[in-house]
Design a protein around this motif. Structure first.
Motif, short mmCIF file in Angstrom:
data_model
loop_
_atom_site.label_atom_id
_atom_site.label_comp_id
_atom_site.label_asym_id
_atom_site.label_seq_id
_atom_site.Cartn_x
_atom_site.Cartn_y
_atom_site.Cartn_z
N GLU A 70 0.83 -1.20 0.00
CA GLU A 70 0.00 0.00 0.00
C GLU A 70 0.87 1.25 0.00
O GLU A 70 2.02 1.23 0.43
N LYS A 97 -6.98 -1.95 13.46
CA LYS A 97 -6.15 -1.55 12.32
C LYS A 97 -4.75 -1.21 12.80
O LYS A 97 -4.57 -0.66 13.88
N THR A 134 3.61 1.71 3.06
CA THR A 134 3.20 1.25 4.39
C THR A 134 2.92 -0.24 4.40
O THR A 134 2.55 -0.83 3.38
N ASN A 135 3.12 -0.84 5.57
CA ASN A 135 2.59 -2.17 5.86
C ASN A 135 1.29 -1.97 6.65
O ASN A 135 1.27 -1.21 7.62
N GLU A 136 0.24 -2.64 6.24
CA GLU A 136 -1.06 -2.43 6.87
C GLU A 136 -1.68 -3.76 7.27
O GLU A 136 -1.57 -4.76 6.55
N ARG A 187 -5.45 -5.31 9.15
CA ARG A 187 -6.79 -5.02 9.64
C ARG A 187 -7.50 -6.32 9.96
O ARG A 187 -7.40 -7.30 9.20
N ILE A 208 -0.86 0.30 11.08
CA ILE A 208 -0.09 0.80 9.94
C ILE A 208 1.34 1.04 10.39
O ILE A 208 1.58 1.64 11.45
#
Length: 212
Positions: free
Chosen positions: A83, A133, A107-109, A111, A135
């Motif tokens: 992302e 979540k 980013t590493n995300e 969820r 980030i």
């Protein structure tokens, strides 16, 4: 139907400007059970690889009917290392940067959203759950890492989310994505209604955790 399952594989290939070629696939599985109508469980999983970021995005969505009543449990989860967010600063007085790559932030995300659903009828649904979540901004020389605004670095949120959905788009006749995932039945009636109204409303209370 009260037994058996049906699994549908899928292949995904497409292109995005930053991620470039996205290659991958997954499967969708529908299972039936005793007194679980119109299905007992539904699960879907996909895994994509980005040639631009040389990393992956994994997504899972599952729904389980808890009893013969209208109570369901769902889990939506995703991890992505492909992302990006475009950050240009705040307000109209931000300076223009010649190197456009500094506006992009990788980013590493993560969820996860487990929730309970109550469906008193074919068109109406109430839901409530906890949405988690996380980030992590990757290392680099982007503008967001230079200015360190709120939400940069290691950032997390825990939300208590609730809402309702009203959908008359053929749901009473089973014209839904869940129906498409089911195995074909020669005795199934031909669908008639293909239009309707969908209303979705939700609210949340948020607790943020910033470790930047």
């Amino acid at each position: 139907r009260n037994y058996g399952s049906w699994t549908v594989p899928m292949i995904q290939v497409y292109w995005e400007p930053n991620q470039e070629f996205m290659l991958g696939g997954g499967w969708t599985r529908t299972a039936w059970g005793f007194r679980k109508y119109p299905w007992s469980t539904q699960q879907s999983f996909t895994l994509l690889y980005s040639t631009g970021y040389q990393n992956v995005r994994a997504s899972y969505a599952g729904r389980r009917r808890l009893s013969a009543t209208s109570l369901l449990f769902s889990l939506d989860a995703r991890f992505s290392g492909i992302e990006n967010r475009n950050y240009f600063g705040f307000g109209n007085e931000t300076p223009q940067i010649e190197d456009k790559a500094q506006y992009k932030t990788e980013t590493n995300e993560f969820r996860a959203f487990p929730a309970l659903h109550w469906q008193p009828g074919s068109a109406f649904e109430l839901f409530a759950g906890v949405d988690v979540k996380g980030i992590k901004t990757k290392g680099g020389d982007s503008l967001v890492e230079q200015e360190q605004p709120y939400g940069a670095g290691d950032f997390g949120e825990v939300l208590v989310r609730t809402g309702f959905e009203y959908d008359t788009r053929g749901r009473s006749l089973g014209i839904t994505a869940q129906r498409v995932m089911a195995a074909p039945e020669t005795s199934a009636p031909s669908p008639q209604k293909v239009s309707g109204v969908r209303l979705l409303a939700c609210g949340s209370m948020t607790l943020s955790m910033d470790e930047a």
